[in-house]
Design a protein around this motif. Structure first.
Motif, PDB file in Angstrom:
ATOM      1  N   ARG A   1       0.793  -1.227   0.000  1.00 25.87           N
ATOM      2  CA  ARG A   1       0.000   0.000   0.000  1.00 25.87           C
ATOM      3  C   ARG A   1       0.830   1.284   0.000  1.00 25.87           C
ATOM      4  O   ARG A   1       0.451   2.281  -0.615  1.00 25.87           O
ATOM      5  CB  ARG A   1      -0.924  -0.013   1.228  1.00 25.87           C
TER       6      ARG A   1
ATOM      7  N   ALA B   1       2.759  -2.321 -10.108  1.00 24.41           N
ATOM      8  CA  ALA B   1       1.672  -2.294 -11.090  1.00 24.41           C
ATOM      9  C   ALA B   1       0.545  -3.225 -10.673  1.00 24.41           C
ATOM     10  O   ALA B   1      -0.643  -2.886 -10.805  1.00 24.41           O
ATOM     11  CB  ALA B   1       2.200  -2.672 -12.467  1.00 24.41           C
ATOM     12  N   ASP B   2       0.896  -4.407 -10.153  1.00 25.08           N
ATOM     13  CA  ASP B   2      -0.119  -5.365  -9.709  1.00 25.08           C
ATOM     14  C   ASP B   2      -0.956  -4.809  -8.563  1.00 25.08           C
ATOM     15  O   ASP B   2      -2.088  -5.252  -8.340  1.00 25.08           O
ATOM     16  CB  ASP B   2       0.548  -6.672  -9.253  1.00 25.08           C
ATOM     17  N   ASN B   3      -0.397  -3.842  -7.828  1.00 29.28           N
ATOM     18  CA  ASN B   3      -1.105  -3.235  -6.707  1.00 29.28           C
ATOM     19  C   ASN B   3      -1.624  -1.836  -7.037  1.00 29.28           C
ATOM     20  O   ASN B   3      -1.955  -1.060  -6.134  1.00 29.28           O
ATOM     21  CB  ASN B   3      -0.197  -3.198  -5.480  1.00 29.28           C
ATOM     22  N   GLY B   4      -1.692  -1.529  -8.333  1.00 28.03           N
ATOM     23  CA  GLY B   4      -2.274  -0.262  -8.767  1.00 28.03           C
ATOM     24  C   GLY B   4      -1.440   0.954  -8.449  1.00 28.03           C
ATOM     25  O   GLY B   4      -1.971   2.065  -8.363  1.00 28.03           O
ATOM     26  N   ARG B   5      -0.102   0.782  -8.301  1.00 34.19           N
ATOM     27  CA  ARG B   5       0.743   1.908  -7.919  1.00 34.19           C
ATOM     28  C   ARG B   5       1.978   2.016  -8.815  1.00 34.19           C
ATOM     29  O   ARG B   5       3.061   2.373  -8.377  1.00 34.19           O
ATOM     30  CB  ARG B   5       1.159   1.796  -6.450  1.00 34.19           C
TER      31      ARG B   5
ATOM     32  N   GLY C   1      -2.990  -9.749 -10.938  1.00 36.04           N
ATOM     33  CA  GLY C   1      -2.964  -8.365 -10.503  1.00 36.04           C
ATOM     34  C   GLY C   1      -4.115  -8.060  -9.568  1.00 36.04           C
ATOM     35  O   GLY C   1      -5.254  -8.458  -9.812  1.00 36.04           O
TER      36      GLY C   1
ATOM     37  N   GLY D   1      -4.832  -4.808  -8.507  1.00 36.15           N
ATOM     38  CA  GLY D   1      -5.386  -3.486  -8.737  1.00 36.15           C
ATOM     39  C   GLY D   1      -5.256  -2.618  -7.503  1.00 36.15           C
ATOM     40  O   GLY D   1      -4.750  -3.035  -6.457  1.00 36.15           O
ATOM     41  N   ALA D   2      -5.698  -1.385  -7.611  1.00 32.20           N
ATOM     42  CA  ALA D   2      -5.589  -0.436  -6.502  1.00 32.20           C
ATOM     43  C   ALA D   2      -6.336  -0.942  -5.280  1.00 32.20           C
ATOM     44  O   ALA D   2      -7.446  -1.471  -5.379  1.00 32.20           O
ATOM     45  CB  ALA D   2      -6.134   0.927  -6.924  1.00 32.20           C
TER      46      ALA D   2
END
Length: 641
Positions: free
Chosen positions: A107, A235-239, A426, A428-429
């Motif tokens: 995060r 990228a997999d965590n939307g960042r 992934g 995502g955010a």
């Protein structure tokens, strides 16, 4: 001049001191991470120093240790921490969100930033190319207030990884191999910096496993480059937008170098009662097991659970084996459910627990007395599991899964199946479930409980010391030995209650003997005193019981700093003199002057027979640390400066 990545990061955050190995440096910390049972002391220290708002952004308080709510103590503590977050401007991550280290990495982790944490496994964020350092709570509180984080300038140790991991060998085996080679104090005052072509087969969460357990080697921190694997994780965590490339310069110099050929590794396991008691799994195969435990900050990735699910799919765990699944985060648990992996685990006989640290620190899943427990956790110090006479082995998820099926310790290479290859979907955010963000400008009152008392005042260092040696201890005494976790852990914010359990595993009579003393006392220990957790109460609580001096062959870095921060003098034995015995009296005249004048300290030892002898001790304290000790504590020092 070409530089290592570690030196680049240190240079970026250097506020004071010279980058010469062993000299004290002060670093600016951008982010802060708190776990609950030590975070409570940090909040009390912020209050004692009259801090309005913390300067580190983000600062995040995670509820991940004290999760078992069998009475009101943990629930009350959560309310205290939530109120403190609102007061000091800290993000609150509630119970069930997961373990601080992987959640923070998902995060809030940013390559190239600095992070201080009140947990010794904070260096796990080095997997993203962060300069992440674990420290005692008072050091963390000061850094959050905008003060430098002080530590000895570490040497840089390059670990070059080559080759590709064989089937059934994973990241846990890499760090166990380093522990096998170098032991629990082998990397003291080093940063472990990883490089080489072997990085290509390690994901960001694989690197987290290795960086997390660098703490078990005594390392200041671990650092990986920020490369394609880092970018993919973000990228997999939307960042993806926070990714920056970070590498060491070509042909840079290191203080020490080493190579690990990943292709030569085999499944490894650490036998009780130390993380460096490492042997090949094949050497102990066939020993019966009571428990196979998957989870913790040392194997927190989705892959670590999914590979276990695929291994046990369509099968049933051996009768009598407790197959415990401890998800690392709410997100990992959700993804396991969405990908169909959770059902495979449950159908095989798994016991599913809430996302958090749990059994790693004795909060549930304690094994039966003397029965073998295979765990993917980072530490297996005696009694840490919550069972006094435990037998905990540290291993990879693959070894734990194979053993759960067999009912005995099993080499996963003997499984009659192809090695599962896990694709990481992934995520995502992230959403804000379980997070409470502070309101700008809002200052709430602290929610007081009977187990969050105001911290006591500590007296300055006396001019003359005459101390009875109350305990003599051996090598590798851990902070778990000094202040136990398990059932005591919920009371850590209450230093007065915790005092009843000080050194309980070593000498259960220590608290009563200390209270019966007419004055202060000393402790004598062997090598690597205070290894393991960063828990500052392992210094503060004995100080409240009268501890003024610890004489050891050597100290673990964080505990050495914690002792000084609470006015306990850490001295080392200079030579091979006759050992100091329990009951001996240590006399030191004008200690503050001696500390300031020289690194050698002249003392007198009086044996119980009355015989006296001169004794030379040593210290490596900085000018600042000496000032702190003379003031009685870091809080006293801050208030007087």
């Amino acid at each position: 001049m070409p530089h290592s990545l570690s030196r680049k990061l240190i240079s970026r955050f250097l506020l004071s001191g010279d980058m010469v190995a062993g000299r004290e440096i002060g670093l600016r910390m951008e982010q802060a991470l708190l776990q609950d049972v030590l975070g409570a002391l940090v909040m009390l220290e912020l209050e004692a120093m009259d801090i309005e708002q913390v300067k580190t952004k983000p600062s995040v308080q995670y509820i991940d240790h004290a999760l078992v709510q069998s009475d009101e103590v943990n629930a009350d503590s959560h309310l205290f921490l939530k109120s403190a977050c609102a007061r000091f401007g800290i993000i609150y991550s509630g119970p069930g969100n997961g373990i601080s280290h992987p959640v923070h990495m998902e995060r809030f982790g940013v390559p190239g930033q600095s992070l201080v944490g009140s947990d010794s496994h904070t260096p796990a964020a080095g997997a993203l190319g962060m300069l992440a350092i674990g420290a005692g709570g008072i050091e963390v509180a000061l850094a959050m207030a905008g003060e430098p984080l002080y530590l000895p300038m570490p040497k840089i140790w390059n670990i070059e990884l080559t080759g590709i991991l064989p089937d059934w060998v994973s990241a846990k085996d890499v760090i166990l191999e380093l522990l096998r080679r170098h032991g629990v104090a082998g990397a003291k005052n080093f940063i472990l910096e990883y490089s080489g072509s072997g990085l290509d087969c390690l994901s960001a969460m694989d690197r987290h496993v290795i960086a997390n357990m660098g703490a078990e080697l005594g390392a200041t921190t671990s650092v990986f480059p920020s490369d394609a694997a880092t970018r993919q994780f973000l990228a997999d965590n939307g960042r993806a937008d926070v990714w920056v490339p970070l590498f060491a310069d070509d042909r840079c110099n290191y203080d020490r170098t080493e190579t690990i050929d990943l292709g030569s590794l085999v499944p490894l396991i650490a036998k009780p009662q130390s993380p460096d008691n490492v042997v090949p799994v094949s050497e102990v195969a066939g020993e019966p097991i009571y428990q196979a435990y998957i989870g913790s900050s040392a194997n927190p990735g989705y892959r670590d659970f999914a590979v276990v699910a695929d291994i046990v799919a369509g099968k049933t765990c051996a009768p009598g084996v407790s197959f415990d699944i401890n998800p690392s985060s709410r997100r990992a648990l959700s993804l396991l459910a969405k990908q169909g992996k959770l059902g495979l685990l449950i159908d095989a006989g798994a016991r599913l627990h809430q996302a958090g640290c749990n059994g790693c620190i004795g909060m549930g899943q304690a094994p039966a007395t003397g029965r073998n427990s295979l765990r993917t956790v980072p530490r297996n110090f005696p009694g840490r599991s919550g069972t006094i006479e435990d037998a905990v082995f540290l291993c990879s998820p693959e070894t734990a899964a194979a053993s759960a099926l067999a009912g005995v310790i099993a080499d996963p290479r003997e499984l009659e199946m192809s090695y599962p290859r896990i694709e990481i979907p992934g995520l995502g955010a992230a959403d804000d479930a379980g997070l409470i963000f502070p309101e700008p400008g809002h200052r709430s009152e602290l929610y007081r409980t009977k187990h969050t008392p105001t911290l006591p005042d500590l007296s300055p260092l006396p001019v003359e010391l005459e101390l009875t040696v109350l305990l003599t201890l051996g090598d590798d005494i851990s902070t778990d030995d000094i202040i136990p976790a398990g059932a005591v852990l919920p009371y850590w914010s209450d230093v007065f209650t915790t005092a009843d359990y000080a050194f309980a595993r070593v000498d259960s009579n220590y608290p009563s003997k200390a209270r019966a003393m007419d004055g202060a006392h000393a402790i004598v220990a062997g090598n690597n005193y205070g290894q393991g957790s960063s828990r500052e109460n392992a210094a503060l609580v004995p100080r409240l019981l009268g501890l003024q001096l610890v004489i050891a062959r050597s100290f673990a870095r964080i505990h050495w700093q914690n002792l000084a921060s609470f006015g306990v003098v850490p001295l080392t034995i200079a030579g091979d003199d006759d050992p100091i015995q329990e009951g001996d009296i240590v006399r030191i005249s004008e200690l503050s002057k001696q500390l300031k004048a020289s690194h050698q300290i002249s003392a007198e030892i009086q044996a119980s027979s009355g015989a006296k002898r001169a004794f030379t001790l040593q210290h490596d304290l900085s000018v600042r640390q000496i000032e702190v000790i003379c003031a009685g504590s870091a809080m006293n020092w801050v208030k007087s400066s």
